[in-house]
Design an enzyme around this catalytic site. Structure first.
Site, PDB file in Angstrom:
ATOM      1  N   HIS A  42       0.772  -1.238   0.000  1.00  0.00           N
ATOM      2  CA  HIS A  42       0.000   0.000   0.000  1.00  0.00           C
ATOM      3  C   HIS A  42       0.806   1.292   0.000  1.00  0.00           C
ATOM      4  O   HIS A  42       0.617   2.107  -0.886  1.00  0.00           O
ATOM      5  CB  HIS A  42      -0.980   0.034   1.188  1.00  0.00           C
ATOM      6  N   HIS A  93      -5.920  -2.828   8.546  1.00  0.00           N
ATOM      7  CA  HIS A  93      -5.768  -2.669   7.102  1.00  0.00           C
ATOM      8  C   HIS A  93      -5.457  -1.207   6.737  1.00  0.00           C
ATOM      9  O   HIS A  93      -6.231  -0.504   6.099  1.00  0.00           O
ATOM     10  CB  HIS A  93      -7.010  -3.130   6.352  1.00  0.00           C
ATOM     11  N   HIS A 113      -9.841   4.541   0.973  1.00  0.00           N
ATOM     12  CA  HIS A 113      -8.451   4.413   0.576  1.00  0.00           C
ATOM     13  C   HIS A 113      -7.850   5.806   0.416  1.00  0.00           C
ATOM     14  O   HIS A 113      -8.478   6.700  -0.140  1.00  0.00           O
ATOM     15  CB  HIS A 113      -8.307   3.639  -0.738  1.00  0.00           C
TER      16      HIS A 113
END
Length: 617
Positions: free
Chosen positions: A276, A386, A473
């Site tokens: 990420h 996450h 995100h």
């Protein structure tokens, strides 16, 4: 006889003439020589100079000192010109003039201007023409049905305002697991971890005509027989020096656009599973989103953690600091995790689980089991946080993270204390309540939300109204518009589990790009811009994606990276393929100035403009 003698003499004489010339061509009495084809007044063209960037080249300097360099790639008919200047230091670095932006499978025409100097004598050369043919693009297919086409061939430029016609966009997609190559190992020392994100990557640059102008031959970086040298490439950022930093699997790296390696390092041994985010800090250090290679839980079990550690590394790769989020936040807050659509947990796509959520009983059973790894659950060793982006705030030496499985954007100081939380208030323990931001309107008045501030006025598909982000995100600080008190944040609100619920019909889901203004003194948050509600489910991206401000055009770049990916809830099969879409907005605009859509490319991850001035300065 006389004729035969004449022939012999002629042959001997001919041989004497030919042999010296052949020797001279390969060295011989005249010494070594370079006999590459030289088209202009300097050197030969060297394609793909470092083996990773096949649509790049170097026109070698031919022994001259070069300066005042300008390059222009002549476009195809109705194509986009790529022009840039090259600094003297870059010409020395590459041993000539770097060429970027060639078309694949094409006889390219390059115009260059430069000054060449040797032993005090200078000559200015203007618009010298070179030609070079390139090969086709070698992006290996994964063999996975998530990829149904060549990612850069089916590109539709739907809208383009003239102010943006010079844009170049780097696109980072994934076509799914390499069938027979990926995930052929168990990451079990100790148990857990997230090695299963071991997938193929497509990284390329397109122009605003939809033409590919660069790609990274990432297979040259990978060794699929080496567990420490493979994985999905993520976290691309363009550094101030123009080079790209990113990571994959157990490595973090930096390469320039010509393919030259600056560094390629294993993660420090205490950490595993980069993915990420790799944020480049102003001091030259990097923030990496990783996990712990070995952590002892309160129950005495040793596990690998999952996407819940941030580390800072210096230029030499030494650890400067770490943020263990399982110690800073609450790894047992389950409000969001229980209502996640289990069919799309970021890149863990499983059509058979679409529409399913976790019950209290299932979650409790998991918590008492040895089920660890990349699974949505609570507690250290499971995917409870996450974290999908990390951004540094220089104004107070803190980090801003996006935690998908908490549906929260969180600011944490160097002292590991939570400064504020932008997210639904429900489920946070007393320890964190003072950090929760209060929504306000443009007049500074409080906005009241139902169900412990999880259902705000804008959570339904309405034109206006405040809402928090859900399974979002990227959460990036807009440095140019922020100061020590007020912070502007861009985020991509994916929208799964919105208002801590799943809607009656999946077609009711939608995504947003959103900008918030945070008053850090008064602990309030105002939503100042959004886009996406009006597009409804056709623009809904259940996973991945990006929203980010760019100073050069005072714009917001949005990548709805899995728009169009839909599933049959009853049959558990995919119905629609992702149609990733790049949209770029002038600051405050309600509609994009740029709209570019991809077909058949697989799952999109992120996209961003590339600044050539940084690259060759």
């Amino acid at each position: 006889m006389k004729t035969s003698k004449i022939v012999k003499v002629f042959l001997i004489a001919s041989t004497m003439l030919i042999i010296p010339n052949s020797i001279l061509a390969i060295g011989g009495a005249s010494g070594a020589r370079v006999d590459y084809q030289v088209q202009g007044k300097i050197g030969a063209i060297k394609l793909n100079p470092y083996g990773l960037s096949p649509l790049s080249a170097v026109i070698m300097n031919g022994g001259y000192e070069l300066s005042d360099i300008k390059v222009s790639i002549v476009p195809k008919p109705n194509g986009q010109v790529i022009s840039y200047k090259v600094s003297d230091k870059k010409a020395k670095t590459y041993g000539g003039i770097p060429i970027f932006g060639l078309y694949p499978s094409y006889l390219n025409t390059i115009k260059i201007s430069y000054t060449k100097k040797s032993f005090g004598k200078s000559e200015r050369v203007v618009d010298e023409v070179y030609k070079v043919t390139t090969g086709g693009v070698n992006i290996e297919a994964s063999g996975n049905l998530m990829q149904r086409g060549i990612p850069f061939e089916n590109v539709e430029v739907i809208k383009l305002d003239k102010e943006f016609k010079d844009r170049l966009y780097l696109v980072n997609n994934t076509s799914g697991k390499y069938n027979g190559k990926s995930s052929q190992a168990i990451w079990n020392n100790p148990v857990g971890g997230a090695l299963e994100w071991d997938e193929s990557s497509n990284v390329f640059i397109i122009d605003t005509k939809g033409q590919i102008r660069w790609y990274l031959d990432n297979n040259k970086l990978m060794d699929w027989n080496n567990i420490y040298n493979r994985g999905i490439m993520m976290g691309f950022r363009q550094n101030v020096d123009g080079a790209l930093s990113f990571g994959f699997g157990q490595r973090y790296v930096k390469y320039d656009l010509m393919g030259r390696e600056i560094f390629n390092r294993l993660l420090p041994s205490s950490y595993i599973d980069f993915s990420h985010s790799m944020d480049n800090m102003p001091n030259g250090n990097y923030l990496l989103r990783v996990a712990s290679a070995n952590i002892k839980r309160p129950d005495g079990k040793n596990v690998r953690s999952v996407r819940d550690v941030i580390i800072e590394v210096d230029k030499n790769g030494d650890i400067v600091d770490e943020w263990k989020l399982f110690e800073i936040l609450d790894p047992y807050r389950a409000n969001v995790i229980k209502v996640l659509d289990q069919g799309a947990v970021c890149l863990n796509i499983d059509a058979t689980k679409v529409g399913k959520t976790l019950s209290d009983e299932e979650l409790a059973k998991m918590d008492t089991s040895d089920a660890f790894g990349d699974i949505a659950g609570t507690g250290i060793g499971r995917n409870w946080a996450h974290v999908n982006s990390v951004d540094y705030d220089l104004s107070d030496d803190s980090i801003i993270i996006s935690s998908r499985h908490q549906s929260a954007i969180i600011k944490i100081g160097r002292d590991k204390k939570v400064k504020w939380i932008l997210g639904a208030h429900k489920g946070w323990s007393e320890k964190y309540k003072k950090a929760l931001l209060q929504p306000i309107d443009s007049n500074g008045q409080k906005i009241f939300c139902d169900d412990e501030y999880s259902k705000c006025p804008g959570y339904k598909n309405k034109e206006n109204g405040f809402d928090f982000t859900w399974t979002q995100h990227t959460a990036f600080r807009i440095d140019e518009k922020s100061n020590k008190r007020y912070v502007y944040i861009t985020a991509f609100d994916n929208g799964d589990a919105r208002a801590l619920t799943q809607p009656p019909f999946s077609t009711m889901k939608y995504s947003r790009a959103v900008i918030y203004k945070i008053d850090q003194k008064n602990k309030t948050v105002e939503q100042i811009w959004e886009y996406g509600k009006q597009r409804g489910n056709e623009w809904f991206s259940p996973v991945t994606s990006l929203a980010e401000y760019h100073k050069d055009k005072n714009s917001i770049v949005v990548y709805s990276a899995t728009a169009g990916m839909t599933f049959d809830l009853n049959k558990g099969v995919a119905l629609g393929e992702p149609r990733p879409e790049i949209d770029e907005f002038k600051w405050g605009a309600s509609e994009p100035s740029v709209k570019i859509r991809f077909y058949g490319s697989g799952i999109g991850y992120q996209a961003m403009p590339i600044d050539l001035e940084k690259v060759f300065n």
